[in-house]
Scaffold this motif. Structure first.
Motif, mmCIF file in Angstrom:
data_model
loop_
_atom_site.group_PDB
_atom_site.id
_atom_site.type_symbol
_atom_site.label_atom_id
_atom_site.label_comp_id
_atom_site.label_asym_id
_atom_site.label_seq_id
_atom_site.Cartn_x
_atom_site.Cartn_y
_atom_site.Cartn_z
ATOM 1 N N ILE A 87 -7.722 2.068 -4.948
ATOM 2 C CA ILE A 87 -8.933 1.641 -4.236
ATOM 3 C C ILE A 87 -8.935 0.132 -4.001
ATOM 4 O O ILE A 87 -9.172 -0.346 -2.881
ATOM 5 N N THR A 129 -5.417 4.172 1.858
ATOM 6 C CA THR A 129 -4.891 3.807 0.547
ATOM 7 C C THR A 129 -5.971 3.952 -0.513
ATOM 8 O O THR A 129 -5.741 4.499 -1.602
ATOM 9 N N ALA A 130 -7.162 3.463 -0.187
ATOM 10 C CA ALA A 130 -8.284 3.615 -1.111
ATOM 11 C C ALA A 130 -8.594 5.091 -1.364
ATOM 12 O O ALA A 130 -8.932 5.488 -2.483
ATOM 13 N N ALA A 131 -8.438 5.923 -0.338
ATOM 14 C CA ALA A 131 -8.710 7.356 -0.479
ATOM 15 C C ALA A 131 -7.746 8.028 -1.455
ATOM 16 O O ALA A 131 -8.085 9.051 -2.061
ATOM 17 N N CYS A 132 -6.537 7.461 -1.622
ATOM 18 C CA CYS A 132 -5.581 8.025 -2.584
ATOM 19 C C CYS A 132 -6.168 8.031 -3.992
ATOM 20 O O CYS A 132 -5.853 8.901 -4.810
ATOM 21 N N GLY A 133 -7.012 7.050 -4.275
ATOM 22 C CA GLY A 133 -7.606 6.965 -5.591
ATOM 23 C C GLY A 133 -8.659 8.021 -5.857
ATOM 24 O O GLY A 133 -9.131 8.155 -6.997
ATOM 25 N N MET A 134 -9.040 8.771 -4.838
ATOM 26 C CA MET A 134 -10.055 9.815 -4.986
ATOM 27 C C MET A 134 -9.447 11.212 -4.990
ATOM 28 O O MET A 134 -10.169 12.211 -4.957
ATOM 29 N N ASP A 163 0.826 -1.211 0.000
ATOM 30 C CA ASP A 163 0.000 0.000 0.000
ATOM 31 C C ASP A 163 0.860 1.261 0.000
ATOM 32 O O ASP A 163 0.450 2.304 -0.509
ATOM 33 N N ARG A 209 -6.482 5.282 -10.393
ATOM 34 C CA ARG A 209 -7.362 5.534 -9.248
ATOM 35 C C ARG A 209 -7.928 4.219 -8.692
ATOM 36 O O ARG A 209 -7.901 3.984 -7.476
ATOM 37 N N TRP A 210 -8.403 3.351 -9.585
ATOM 38 C CA TRP A 210 -8.939 2.077 -9.126
ATOM 39 C C TRP A 210 -7.844 1.165 -8.582
ATOM 40 O O TRP A 210 -8.101 0.309 -7.729
ATOM 41 N N LEU A 249 -8.471 -2.673 -0.164
ATOM 42 C CA LEU A 249 -9.542 -3.483 0.418
ATOM 43 C C LEU A 249 -9.086 -4.717 1.208
ATOM 44 O O LEU A 249 -9.651 -5.003 2.271
#
Length: 434
Positions: free
Chosen positions: A179, A100-105, A35, A175-176, A183
Motif C-alpha cells: 500500500i 500496487t496498493a491493491a496488492c496489499g488487500m 512496484d 500488506r502495508w 502512493l
C-alpha cells in the motif's frame, strides 16, 4: 491534443529541459520496477500467508504481470506514435500505483493475481512512450548515454523495492508494504502531466524521413523484417531472464541460505544493487557511446559479451558460504549485467524509423516479458520445487544459476548474429545505401 514544443537553445537544440525530463522518466522507471519487484522481498511472507509453492510465486511474479503487460503495450505504443506521450506516461504511473496498493488487500492467490495484472496493465503503457520521448530529446550520437541514464531507473527501483519494501514489511507487514509503495506514483504522475513539454516527433531524423504513422499491418511488417531490430529484441528477451532472476529471486535465496531477517536482506541486498547497478549502466552507456562512434555493431557485440561475462561472478556469489562474499560477487555480477542495457535500448531506437519507435519498444517488451519474466521466473520456481527434495534450501540457488547460464550462452549467440546483420554505420543507413 496539440503538444507544446520543448524549450530549445539558440542553435535549435533542446536545452536543460531535456535533462529534467530524462531525470523524471528515470524516476518513473524506478517506481515502475520498485512496484513490480517489491514482491521479491515479500515473497517469503506471502508464501507463508497463503501457503503457496515456488511455482505459484513465480506465476505471481511473472505471468500475472507479464501477460497483460505485453497486451496493454501494443495499443499504448500505437497511441504513443501519434499522440502526446507525456500524458500516456502520467496516466500509466497513476494507474499502476493504485493497483500496487491493491496488492496489499489480496485475500488469496487469485485476488493477488488479479491485482498484479492491474500493475501490469499500467506499466505496459509506460515504456514505449518513455523511450520514444528520450529518442526525441537526445541526438543519435548521445542516445546510448541517455539510455544508460534511463536504465538507472531499473537499478534504483530494484533497490528501492528491496530496501523500502523490506523495512515496511518489518515495521508494519507485507500488506502495508504494498500500500505505501504505491502512493508516491500518484504524485509523480501529476508532476509529469503538469511540467513536461512534448518534444517535436522525429527531431533528429534524417532529412526527408516520412514522419506519418504507417498502417498497422505495414508497421508490423517493417519491424518483423528488420533483422537488427528483431535480433536485439529477441536477444534482450533471453538475456533479461538473468535480470529478473536476480531482482526477483535473490532475496529468497538469501533468506534460505543465511540466518537473517527480511528487513536486513532488503537493506543489504538493496544497497548491493545500488553499488553495482549505478556505475554499471553509466559506464555501459559511455563505453557503448565510445565504441559505436567507431562501429555501430558494438550495440550488439557489447551486450553479448557482458551477458555471458556476468555469469562467472554470479556462480561465485551463489556458492559462497560467507555473507559478505555473497554480496560482493553478486554486486559485481549485477554491475556487469546492467552495462549491456544502453547498447540494447539505443540500438532498438537507432534501428527503426521515428514513426515506429513506440511500437518497436512494445514488440521488444512483448518478447522481453513473455520470455524473460513470465517464462524465466516460472521455470526457476518449477526447477526449485523439483530439486528441493534432494537439494533442500540450496535448490533455489541452483535453479537461478542454471537458468542464468543458459540465458547467457543463448543471448551471446543471438547478439553475435545481430551484429553480423549490421553495417559499421548502422542498419538503417546500410538499408538506405542498398
Amino acid at each position: 491534443m496539440a503538444s507544446t514544443p520543448a524549450p530549445t537553445t539558440e542553435d535549435g537544440k533542446p536545452g536543460a529541459h531535456r535533462w529534467y525530463v530524462l531525470s523524471l522518466l528515470t524516476l518513473t522507471s524506478a517506481f515502475s520496477v520498485a512496484d513490480r519487484l517489491v514482491f521479491g522481498i515479500l515473497v517469503e511472507d506471502i508464501k507463508a500467508a497463503f501457503q503457496l509453492s515456488d511455482f505459484q510465486l513465480g506465476l505471481l511474479g511473472g505471468a500475472a504481470f507479464s501477460l497483460v503487460y505485453v497486451l496493454a503495450g501494443f495499443p499504448a505504443a500505437r497511441l504513443a506514435d501519434r499522440s502526446t506521450r507525456k500524458n500516456i506516461v502520467a496516466a500509466a504511473i497513476s494507474f499502476w500505483s493504485l493497483m500496487t496498493a491493491a496488492c496489499g488487500m489480496a485475500t488469496g492467490f487469485w485476488t493477488l493475481f488479479m491485482a498484479r495484472t492491474g500493475v501490469g496493465v499500467g506499466e505496459g503503457c509506460s515504456g514505449p512512450s518513455s523511450q520514444s520521448l528520450v529518442a526525441d530529446f537526445f541526438a543519435r550520437h548521445e542516445l546510448a548515454k541517455a539510455m544508460g541514464f534511463l536504465t538507472l531507473g531499473s537499478t534504483i527501483g530494484t533497490a528501492t523495492g528491496l530496501i523500502v519494501g523490506g523495512q515496511l514489511a518489518e515495521w508494519f507487514d507485507w500488506r502495508w508494504a504494498f500500500i505505501l509503495m504505491g502512493l508516491p506514483g500518484l504524485l509523480i504522475g501529476a508532476v509529469l502531466y503538469l511540467t513536461v513539454r512534448e518534444p517535436p516527433r522525429g527531431r533528429y531524423a534524417p532529412k526527408g524521413t516520412d514522419m506519418a504513422q504507417l498502417p498497422l499491418g505495414r508497421t508490423i511488417m517493417s519491424l518483423v523484417t528488420n533483422r537488427v531490430f528483431m535480433g536485439l529484441a529477441l536477444g534482450w528477451a533471453v538475456q533479461i531472464m538473468i535480470g529478473y532472476a536476480l531482482a526477483f529471486w535473490m532475496a529468497a535465496v538469501m533468506l534460505r541460505q543465511f540466518p537473517i531477517s527480511t528487513g536486513d536482506v532488503g537493506l543489504y541486498l538493496g544497497f548491493t544493487f545500488l553499488l553495482g547497478g549505478i556505475p554499471g549502466p553509466i559506464l555501459g552507456g559511455y563505453v557503448t557511446h565510445w565504441l559505436t562512434l567507431r562501429d555501430e555493431r558494438w550495440r550488439a557485440w557489447l551486450p553479448g559479451v557482458v551477458s555471458l561475462g556476468c555469469v562467472v561472478p554470479l556462480a561465485l556469489s551463489l556458492t559462497s558460504s560467507g555473507f559478505t562474499a555473497f554480496l560482493v560477487w553478486f554486486g559485481l555480477a549485477y554491475a556487469i549485467y546492467v552495462a549491456s542495457q544502453a547498447g540494447i535500448l539505443s540500438g532498438i531506437q537507432a534501428s527503426v524509423e521515428p514513426a515506429s519507435r513506440g511500437f518497436a519498444v512494445a514488440i521488444a517488451l512483448f518478447f522481453n516479458n513473455l520470455v524473460g519474466q513470465a517464462l524465466g521466473l516460472a521455470v526457476i520456481g518449477a526447477v526449485s520445487d523439483a530439486l528441493t527434495p534432494t537439494q533442500g534450501p540450496s535448490a533455489l540457488a541452483v535453479a537461478v544459476f542454471g537458468v542464468c547460464l543458459v540465458s547467457g550462452l543463448a543471448s551471446m549467440a543471438i547478439f553475435a548474429w545481430t551484429a553480423a546483420q549490421m553495417g559499421p554505420s548502422g542498419y538503417l543507413e546500410k538499408m538506405r545505401e542498398g
